[in-house]
Write an enzyme that holds these catalytic residues in place. Structure first.
Site, PDB file in Angstrom:
ATOM      1  CG  ASP A  81      -2.057   0.782   1.093  1.00  0.00           C
ATOM      2  OD1 ASP A  81      -2.442   1.315  -0.025  1.00  0.00           O
ATOM      3  OD2 ASP A  81      -2.562   1.257   2.233  1.00  0.00           O
ATOM      4  CG  ASN A 104       2.647   1.234  -4.793  1.00  0.00           C
ATOM      5  OD1 ASN A 104       3.701   0.877  -4.632  1.00  0.00           O
ATOM      6  ND2 ASN A 104       1.702   0.235  -4.783  1.00  0.00           N
ATOM      7  NE  ARG A 105      -3.930   5.426  -5.976  1.00  0.00           N
ATOM      8  CZ  ARG A 105      -5.353   5.751  -5.847  1.00  0.00           C
ATOM      9  NH1 ARG A 105      -5.893   6.234  -6.967  1.00  0.00           N
ATOM     10  NH2 ARG A 105      -6.084   5.293  -5.037  1.00  0.00           N
ATOM     11  CG  ASN A 160      -7.905  -1.792  -5.862  1.00  0.00           C
ATOM     12  OD1 ASN A 160      -7.011  -2.329  -5.643  1.00  0.00           O
ATOM     13  ND2 ASN A 160      -8.608  -0.624  -5.031  1.00  0.00           N
ATOM     14  NE  ARG A 203      -3.547  -1.078   4.250  1.00  0.00           N
ATOM     15  CZ  ARG A 203      -4.841  -0.777   3.827  1.00  0.00           C
ATOM     16  NH1 ARG A 203      -5.788  -1.801   4.375  1.00  0.00           N
ATOM     17  NH2 ARG A 203      -5.269  -0.066   2.794  1.00  0.00           N
ATOM     18  CG  LEU A 247      -6.657  -6.895   8.344  1.00  0.00           C
ATOM     19  CD1 LEU A 247      -6.654  -8.347   9.011  1.00  0.00           C
ATOM     20  CD2 LEU A 247      -5.141  -6.741   8.054  1.00  0.00           C
ATOM     21  CD  GLU A 280      -0.156 -12.529  16.460  1.00  0.00           C
ATOM     22  OE1 GLU A 280       0.031 -11.467  16.937  1.00  0.00           O
ATOM     23  OE2 GLU A 280      -0.784 -13.511  17.113  1.00  0.00           O
TER      24      GLU A 280
END
Length: 258
Positions: A35, A37-38, A84, A207, A214, A226
């Site tokens: 997560d 990237n943009r 997405n 993440r 999540l 975990e």
């Protein structure tokens, strides 16, 4: 000069982390949400978000090498959710192309990873789905590298629904009726029909980007996983960040609901 000092300190810190992990429990299956990237592109002053995705794609190979070094057996990369797929085509299609390029790089001769694309591939553009299937087919039979699942067009709730449908279809094809199916249906039927052939539950979910949810990732497989949240955007994720996640996991007491 400052960069050299920072690099030297990072190297020392990494050695310390590696020592701390010696003899400690390690996850066998890691799910990672790539997560940020943009936001990384925007932070870097880059107007084209595709450059963020390309930078994130390049990071995948580094990450898998770290997993090999840490003897991680199985990794699931969350690269594109089914939600997405509702994005405008001008945003979505370049992203899917970049994902296909990454998978083709993983499948290149000389790389050790067996790769499987998991998700609702039928919802992808036909050419992209074909590229993914062709690339992953070339990796089957590989041994020695971390097993890699690339989650594309993936949603945890959709996976469970598809698993039930698949189990029901199998039962019907064998001549069974619906009443018998209902009476004999168990959790094992769902596990057997999930997207991934590996069928391993997730031990650790990471993440990046600081988001703390999540988003349906590995919904069935993560019952006792975990979770480790990292503030770093995915393209800037370092081996130090990875080792910190492993250390965090190693210090936790896993109760499995008991």
């Amino acid at each position: 000069m400052r960069a050299k000092v920072r690099a030297a300190l990072d190297a020392l810190y990494m050695k310390r982390l590696v020592r701390e992990l010696e003899g400690r429990p390690r996850p066998q299956h890691i799910g990672i949400m790539l997560d940020g990237n943009r936001r990384w592109a925007k932070m870097s002053g880059i107007d084209d978000p595709r450059e963020g995705y390309r930078a994130g794609g390049a990071k995948v190979l580094d990450f898998l090498r770290w997993c090999d070094s840490a003897q991680i057996e199985h990794v699931t990369l969350f690269m594109l959710s089914d939600d997405n797929l509702a994005r405008p085509e001008e945003q979505l299609n370049p992203l899917i192309d970049i994902i296909a390029e990454v998978v083709e790089q993983l499948a290149a001769p000389g790389n050790p990873w067996p790769v499987e694309a998991v998700g609702a591939l039928d919802l992808l553009p036909a050419e992209s789905a074909s590229r993914l299937k062709t690339a992953t087919a070339a990796t089957q039979g590989r041994k020695g590298g971390t097993k890699v699942d690339v989650a594309v067009g993936y949603g945890g709730r959709r996976e469970i629904v598809d698993a039930v449908r698949s189990a029901l279809t199998e039962h019907s094809s064998q001549g069974g009726d619906i009443d018998e199916f209902i009476e004999t249906f168990t959790m094992e039927h769902i596990s057997k029909h999930l997207y991934s052939k590996t069928r391993s539950e997730s031990d650790l979910i990471i993440r990046t980007s600081g988001e703390q949810r999540l988003s349906g990732f590995l919904l069935w497989q993560s019952a006792y996983a975990e979770v480790h949240f990292c503030e770093t955007y995915w393209p800037d994720f370092r081996e130090i960040d990875f080792l910190r996640a492993l250390r965090s996991y190693s210090l936790r007491e896993r109760r499995y609901g008991r």
